[in-house]
Design a protein around this motif. Structure first.
Motif, PDB file in Angstrom:
ATOM      1  N   ILE A 189       0.836  -1.209   0.000  1.00 40.71           N
ATOM      2  CA  ILE A 189       0.000   0.000   0.000  1.00 40.71           C
ATOM      3  C   ILE A 189       0.868   1.255   0.000  1.00 40.71           C
ATOM      4  N   LYS A 190       1.970   1.208   0.740  1.00 41.91           N
ATOM      5  CA  LYS A 190       2.880   2.357   0.807  1.00 41.91           C
ATOM      6  C   LYS A 190       3.753   2.483  -0.428  1.00 41.91           C
ATOM      7  N   GLY A 191       3.767   1.461  -1.274  1.00 41.03           N
ATOM      8  CA  GLY A 191       4.603   1.496  -2.465  1.00 41.03           C
ATOM      9  C   GLY A 191       6.053   1.170  -2.197  1.00 41.03           C
ATOM     10  N   GLU A 192       6.336   0.475  -1.076  1.00 42.24           N
ATOM     11  CA  GLU A 192       7.707   0.125  -0.721  1.00 42.24           C
ATOM     12  C   GLU A 192       8.105  -1.207  -1.345  1.00 42.24           C
ATOM     13  N   ARG A 193       9.360  -1.315  -1.717  1.00 44.90           N
ATOM     14  CA  ARG A 193       9.850  -2.533  -2.356  1.00 44.90           C
ATOM     15  C   ARG A 193      10.124  -3.635  -1.340  1.00 44.90           C
ATOM     16  N   ASP A 194      10.595  -3.265  -0.143  1.00 47.09           N
ATOM     17  CA  ASP A 194      10.971  -4.240   0.877  1.00 47.09           C
ATOM     18  C   ASP A 194       9.966  -4.252   2.018  1.00 47.09           C
ATOM     19  N   ILE A 195       9.773  -5.428   2.599  1.00 46.76           N
ATOM     20  CA  ILE A 195       8.952  -5.557   3.810  1.00 46.76           C
ATOM     21  C   ILE A 195       9.899  -5.488   4.990  1.00 46.76           C
ATOM     22  N   GLU A 196       9.725  -4.486   5.833  1.00 45.82           N
ATOM     23  CA  GLU A 196      10.642  -4.258   6.958  1.00 45.82           C
ATOM     24  C   GLU A 196       9.898  -4.324   8.285  1.00 45.82           C
ATOM     25  N   ILE A 197      10.506  -5.030   9.232  1.00 46.17           N
ATOM     26  CA  ILE A 197       9.981  -5.118  10.598  1.00 46.17           C
ATOM     27  C   ILE A 197      11.139  -4.879  11.551  1.00 46.17           C
ATOM     28  N   TYR A 198      11.017  -3.876  12.406  1.00 42.88           N
ATOM     29  CA  TYR A 198      12.088  -3.532  13.349  1.00 42.88           C
ATOM     30  C   TYR A 198      13.443  -3.374  12.640  1.00 42.88           C
ATOM     31  N   LYS A 199      13.418  -2.624  11.538  1.00 40.54           N
ATOM     32  CA  LYS A 199      14.626  -2.317  10.762  1.00 40.54           C
ATOM     33  C   LYS A 199      15.325  -3.562  10.232  1.00 40.54           C
TER      34      LYS A 199
END
Length: 447
Positions: free
Chosen positions: A331-341
Motif C-alpha cells: 500500500i505504501k509502495g515500498e519494495r521491501d517488507i521491513e519489521i524492526y529495521k
C-alpha cells in the motif's frame, strides 16, 4: 503386489513425509487402544470410527469430541488420551528423541533434519540441546500448572481424583488440546480466578512456541530478543487484548453468555474466550449461545491460531504478521517488507501467502463438504471446519451429531491442520527439481 512394493521401496522418506506418517501411525495405534472395551465405562467398544476420531483429536491436540470424555472413558481410556495429547503436543520426533537419549543412542543426521522440520528451526546446530530444553520446560510448566490447579480440584474431588484432574487439565492446556474430564469444560469454574488464570497462562505459554520461551528466558531484554520472538509476542498480545475487549462488548447483554454475570466474571469469561482460540478448545461460556458476530470473530482468532514451533495450530501469528506487514508495504509502495529495521526475505513472504491461501482453501472446501453431509447452518459448519483445521476444539454443538462421513472429513482436517498444509504437500506431493532456466517476464494486471 510387486509394483506396489517397488513403489514403496522407492518412496523417499524426506522429513515432512516422516512427520506425516509418524502422526498417522500414532493416530491409528491410539484408535486401536481406545477401541478396546476396557477403555469405555460401559465395557463395550465405542466403535472404530469414534475411536479414530478421538485419537486423531488427541494426537492433533484439537479437543473436538464425539462423546463426553469424563462420562464415557475409564481411567485407562483417559490415560491413553492424555498420552496421545502429550505425544501430539511435544511432537513425534521429540518423543522419539527422548527414548533415544535415554537408551544412549546417537541422533542421526536424518533424525536431526526431521526435528528441524518439526520445531520450525532454521539451522541444524544445537537441535538436540533444544529438544532437551523443550522436554525439561514442558514437564516443569505442566507440573507447576498441575500444582496450581490442585488448589481448585483437590478440595472438590478429593486427593486422588483431584490430582488426576489437575494433571490431566494442565497437560491438556499447555498442549493446547482442550480435552477436559470435568464433564462441562470450565463453565462451572468461571468464578474461580485460580482455575481461569492458570488455564489461560498454560494455553498462552503453549501457544507462544518453545523457541520464543527459550529466547525470552535467555535474554530477558526486549532489544536483545530475536525478530521472530518480538513479532510473535506483539501479535499475540494484540490478539488477546482486542479479543477480550471485543468479546466483552459483543456479549455484554447476551443472556446466553455474559448478561447475568458479575463484572469480574464477565472479564474472566471474555479473557478466557479470547485465549482459548489460540488453540485450546476449553470454554467457560456456552459457545453455541454466542452472538453470530462473536462466533465469526472467534473463527478469525482460530484461523490465526498460535505461533510457529508451538503446540497450537492455525496459520500462526508470525505468518499473519508477515502478511499484514507485506500488505502495508505494498500500500505504501515500498519494495521491501521491513519489521524492526530488518528486511523480510521474499521467500518468507511467499511462504506466508501460500500458508494463508491453502488454509483458507481448506476451510472453504471442508465447509462445503460438511454442508453436503450435515444439516446445520453455514456459520456453525464453518466454525467446525475452522476449529478442526486450526486444531482448536471449540464447537457450536455440531461435533457429537456428525454423521460418519462428517467425522471422517473432520478427522482428515484435524490431521492436515496438525501436520501443516505445506508439510502435507511436501510429504505427499510431487517434488520437482528446481529449473536451471527462467522464462522471460509476462505482465498481468491485478487489483
Amino acid at each position: 503386489m510387486s509394483f506396489i512394493r517397488s513403489k514403496l521401496n522407492g518412496l523417499e522418506m524426506n522429513p515432512p513425509r516422516i512427520l506425516a506418517l509418524g502422526f498417522m501411525t500414532t493416530i491409528l495405534l491410539g484408535a486401536l487402544l481406545l477401541n478396546l472395551p476396557r477403555a469405555s465405562v460401559s465395557g463395550e467398544s465405542i466403535g472404530f470410527i469414534d475411536a479414530l476420531f478421538t485419537s486423531a483429536s488427541a494426537v492433533c491436540v484439537t479437543g473436538l469430541v464425539v462423546v463426553n470424555t469424563a462420562d464415557h472413558w475409564t481411567v485407562f481410556g483417559q490415560a491413553v488420551i492424555l498420552m496421545l495429547i502429550q505425544i501430539g503436543g511435544l511432537g513425534i520426533m521429540t518423543m522419539a528423541t527422548i527414548f533415544a537419549l535415554v537408551s544412549g543412542k546417537k541422533i542421526s543426521l536424518k533424525e536431526r533434519l526431521v526435528i528441524k522440520e518439526q520445531l520450525n528451526q532454521e539451522s541444524l546446530s544445537g537441535l538436540v540441546k533444544l529438544v532437551k530444553y523443550v522436554i525439561a520446560m514442558t514437564l516443569f510448566i505442566e507440573f507447576v500448572g498441575a500444582v496450581v490447579l490442585s488448589y481448585v480440584f483437590i478440595p472438590e474431588f478429593g486427593l486422588k481424583q483431584g490430582i488426576w484432574n489437575s494433571l490431566f487439565h494442565s497437560v491438556s492446556a499447555f498442549c493446547n488440546a482442550g480435552f477436559d474430564i470435568t464433564g462441562n469444560s470450565f463453565m462451572d469454574y468461571n468464578d474461580s480466578t485460580i482455575a481461569i488464570v492458570a488455564i489461560c497462562f498454560l494455553v498462552v505459554l503453549g501457544g507462544l512456541g518453545f523457541s520464543v520461551i527459550i529466547d525470552f528466558l535467555r535474554h530477558r531484554s526486549w532489544k536483545r530478543l530475536s525478530l521472530h520472538t518480538r513479532l510473535v509476542i506483539i501479535i499475540s498480545f494484540l490478539l488477546l487484548a482486542i479479543g477480550t475487549l471485543l468479546i466483552l462488548v459483543l456479549e455484554w447483554n447476551n443472556p446466553g453468555t455474559l448478561k447475568d454475570m458479575t463484572l469480574g466474571d464477565k472479564v474472566r469469561a471474555a479473557l478466557f474466550a479470547a485465549v482459548v482460540p489460540r488453540t485450546a478448545g476449553f470454554n467457560s461460556i456456552d459457545v453455541g449461545a454466542m452472538m453470530q458476530a462473536t462466533a465469526f470473530f472467534t473463527i478469525i482468532l482460530m484461523f490465526i491460531g498460535g505461533s510457529p514451533g508451538s503446540t497450537a495450530g492455525g496459520i500462526k501469528t508470525a505468518t499473519f504478521g508477515v502478511v499484514i506487514m507485506a500488505t502495508i508495504a505494498i500500500i505504501k509502495g515500498e519494495r521491501d517488507i521491513e519489521i524492526y529495521k530488518k528486511r523480510i526475505p521474499q521467500e518468507t513472504v511467499f511462504k506466508s501467502l501460500a500458508i494463508v491461501t491453502v488454509g483458507m482453501g481448506m476451510i472453504i472446501g471442508v465447509s462445503f463438504l460438511l454442508t453436503l453431509t450435515e444439516s446445520w447452518g453455514f456459520l456453525d459448519t464453518m466454525f467446525e471446519a475452522t476449529s478442526a483445521f486450526a486444531t482448536v476444539g471449540l464447537s457450536r454443538g455440531l461435533t457429537p451429531n456428525l454423521s460418519n462421513a462428517g467425522k471422517l472429513i473432520i478427522i482428515g482436517t484435524m490431521y492436515a491442520g496438525r501436520v501443516g498444509p505445506l508439510t502435507m504437500a511436501f510429504a505427499f506431493g510431487y517434488n520437482r527439481k528446481h529449473k536451471r532456466y527462467r522464462y522471460s517476464e509476462g505482465h498481468i494486471t491485478v487489483g
